[in-house]
Design a protein around this motif. Structure first.
Motif, PDB file in Angstrom:
ATOM      1  N   ALA A 172       0.845  -1.198   0.000  1.00  0.00           N
ATOM      2  CA  ALA A 172       0.000   0.000   0.000  1.00  0.00           C
ATOM      3  C   ALA A 172       0.880   1.248   0.000  1.00  0.00           C
ATOM      4  O   ALA A 172       0.577   2.229  -0.682  1.00  0.00           O
ATOM      5  CB  ALA A 172      -0.926  -0.008   1.205  1.00  0.00           C
ATOM      6  N   GLN A 173       1.974   1.210   0.746  1.00  0.00           N
ATOM      7  CA  GLN A 173       2.911   2.336   0.774  1.00  0.00           C
ATOM      8  C   GLN A 173       3.503   2.561  -0.619  1.00  0.00           C
ATOM      9  O   GLN A 173       3.603   3.689  -1.081  1.00  0.00           O
ATOM     10  CB  GLN A 173       4.021   2.071   1.808  1.00  0.00           C
ATOM     11  CG  GLN A 173       4.910   3.278   2.076  1.00  0.00           C
ATOM     12  CD  GLN A 173       4.133   4.471   2.625  1.00  0.00           C
ATOM     13  OE1 GLN A 173       3.336   4.348   3.542  1.00  0.00           O
ATOM     14  NE2 GLN A 173       4.368   5.640   2.037  1.00  0.00           N
ATOM     15  N   GLN A 174       3.854   1.464  -1.291  1.00  0.00           N
ATOM     16  CA  GLN A 174       4.389   1.567  -2.656  1.00  0.00           C
ATOM     17  C   GLN A 174       3.348   2.174  -3.597  1.00  0.00           C
ATOM     18  O   GLN A 174       3.671   3.019  -4.433  1.00  0.00           O
ATOM     19  CB  GLN A 174       4.811   0.186  -3.180  1.00  0.00           C
ATOM     20  CG  GLN A 174       6.043  -0.380  -2.515  1.00  0.00           C
ATOM     21  CD  GLN A 174       6.262  -1.854  -2.885  1.00  0.00           C
ATOM     22  OE1 GLN A 174       5.655  -2.385  -3.813  1.00  0.00           O
ATOM     23  NE2 GLN A 174       7.126  -2.519  -2.136  1.00  0.00           N
ATOM     24  N   ALA A 175       2.112   1.731  -3.456  1.00  0.00           N
ATOM     25  CA  ALA A 175       1.030   2.260  -4.300  1.00  0.00           C
ATOM     26  C   ALA A 175       0.866   3.749  -4.048  1.00  0.00           C
ATOM     27  O   ALA A 175       0.773   4.547  -4.986  1.00  0.00           O
ATOM     28  CB  ALA A 175      -0.281   1.523  -4.028  1.00  0.00           C
ATOM     29  N   LEU A 176       0.841   4.133  -2.780  1.00  0.00           N
ATOM     30  CA  LEU A 176       0.656   5.534  -2.411  1.00  0.00           C
ATOM     31  C   LEU A 176       1.764   6.392  -3.007  1.00  0.00           C
ATOM     32  O   LEU A 176       1.492   7.439  -3.602  1.00  0.00           O
ATOM     33  CB  LEU A 176       0.607   5.665  -0.890  1.00  0.00           C
ATOM     34  CG  LEU A 176       0.167   7.018  -0.337  1.00  0.00           C
ATOM     35  CD1 LEU A 176      -1.208   7.419  -0.858  1.00  0.00           C
ATOM     36  CD2 LEU A 176       0.151   6.983   1.182  1.00  0.00           C
ATOM     37  N   GLU A 177       3.015   5.940  -2.877  1.00  0.00           N
ATOM     38  CA  GLU A 177       4.143   6.703  -3.428  1.00  0.00           C
ATOM     39  C   GLU A 177       4.055   6.800  -4.943  1.00  0.00           C
ATOM     40  O   GLU A 177       4.265   7.868  -5.517  1.00  0.00           O
ATOM     41  CB  GLU A 177       5.465   6.069  -2.996  1.00  0.00           C
ATOM     42  CG  GLU A 177       5.742   6.265  -1.515  1.00  0.00           C
ATOM     43  CD  GLU A 177       6.887   5.394  -0.975  1.00  0.00           C
ATOM     44  OE1 GLU A 177       7.606   4.765  -1.788  1.00  0.00           O
ATOM     45  OE2 GLU A 177       7.055   5.356   0.257  1.00  0.00           O
ATOM     46  N   ALA A 178       3.739   5.686  -5.609  1.00  0.00           N
ATOM     47  CA  ALA A 178       3.675   5.675  -7.072  1.00  0.00           C
ATOM     48  C   ALA A 178       2.556   6.580  -7.594  1.00  0.00           C
ATOM     49  O   ALA A 178       2.770   7.377  -8.514  1.00  0.00           O
ATOM     50  CB  ALA A 178       3.476   4.250  -7.575  1.00  0.00           C
ATOM     51  N   PHE A 179       1.380   6.472  -6.989  1.00  0.00           N
ATOM     52  CA  PHE A 179       0.242   7.244  -7.492  1.00  0.00           C
ATOM     53  C   PHE A 179       0.342   8.713  -7.112  1.00  0.00           C
ATOM     54  O   PHE A 179      -0.107   9.575  -7.850  1.00  0.00           O
ATOM     55  CB  PHE A 179      -1.087   6.629  -7.027  1.00  0.00           C
ATOM     56  CG  PHE A 179      -1.462   5.421  -7.828  1.00  0.00           C
ATOM     57  CD1 PHE A 179      -2.251   5.538  -8.969  1.00  0.00           C
ATOM     58  CD2 PHE A 179      -1.011   4.157  -7.478  1.00  0.00           C
ATOM     59  CE1 PHE A 179      -2.581   4.428  -9.737  1.00  0.00           C
ATOM     60  CE2 PHE A 179      -1.325   3.041  -8.230  1.00  0.00           C
ATOM     61  CZ  PHE A 179      -2.116   3.180  -9.364  1.00  0.00           C
ATOM     62  N   THR A 180       0.969   9.009  -5.975  1.00  0.00           N
ATOM     63  CA  THR A 180       1.155  10.405  -5.577  1.00  0.00           C
ATOM     64  C   THR A 180       2.152  11.080  -6.525  1.00  0.00           C
ATOM     65  O   THR A 180       2.017  12.256  -6.846  1.00  0.00           O
ATOM     66  CB  THR A 180       1.664  10.490  -4.118  1.00  0.00           C
ATOM     67  OG1 THR A 180       0.786   9.747  -3.289  1.00  0.00           O
ATOM     68  CG2 THR A 180       1.669  11.916  -3.611  1.00  0.00           C
ATOM     69  N   ALA A 181       3.147  10.320  -6.977  1.00  0.00           N
ATOM     70  CA  ALA A 181       4.164  10.869  -7.883  1.00  0.00           C
ATOM     71  C   ALA A 181       3.620  11.097  -9.287  1.00  0.00           C
ATOM     72  O   ALA A 181       4.149  11.919 -10.037  1.00  0.00           O
ATOM     73  CB  ALA A 181       5.369   9.936  -7.936  1.00  0.00           C
TER      74      ALA A 181
END
Length: 134
Positions: A7-16
């Motif tokens: 979920a952290q990876q998803a959050l970072e990827a989609f926020t970027a």
């Protein structure tokens, strides 16, 4: 609340991702990484009703944590399922029950693009997860 690693990876990827086009491409990529379901798992028992697209969900409990696998016949839905699974897999039952789906998609920058029918479908997936977990 700590996010699972995925979920952290998803959050970072989609926020970027700066634009909706970039997020849509990311969704497609995440959808391609879903763990496949065997043909025999794509049955009516595992089908999530309440989705316009066909969606199947399978859950297993291990060491008090749920692990879900899901797929859909629609590419965009597979991507949405992938980021949903990233958020819920490995959660204790209590956190799964308390998960705010709208908030999660909002954090990812995807909430505005969720049509009411997609939103209802994802809520149906989450409800089925909670049913399996009880």
């Amino acid at each position: 609340m700590n996010l699972p690693d995925q979920a952290q990876q998803a959050l970072e990827a989609f926020t970027a991702a700066g634009s909706w086009e970039q997020r849509a491409r990311l969704l497609m990529l995440w959808g391609e990484k879903l763990e496949p379901l065997a043909e025999c798992e794509r049955n009516d028992l595992n089908r999530v009703h309440g989705c316009e697209s066909q969606v199947w969900l399978v859950g297993t409990l291990s060491n008090g944590q749920w692990h879900f696998r899901a797929t859909s016949d629609a590419r965009l839905i597979r991507g949405l399922l992938a980021v949903l699974l990233a958020r819920v897999n490995g959660l204790p039952i209590g956190e799964l029950a308390a998960l705010d789906l709208a908030d999660w998609f909002n954090q990812l920058g995807l909430a505005r693009q969720l049509s009411p029918s997609r939103s209802n479908g994802l809520n149906a997936v989450l409800m089925k997860m909670r049913e399996l977990a009880l």
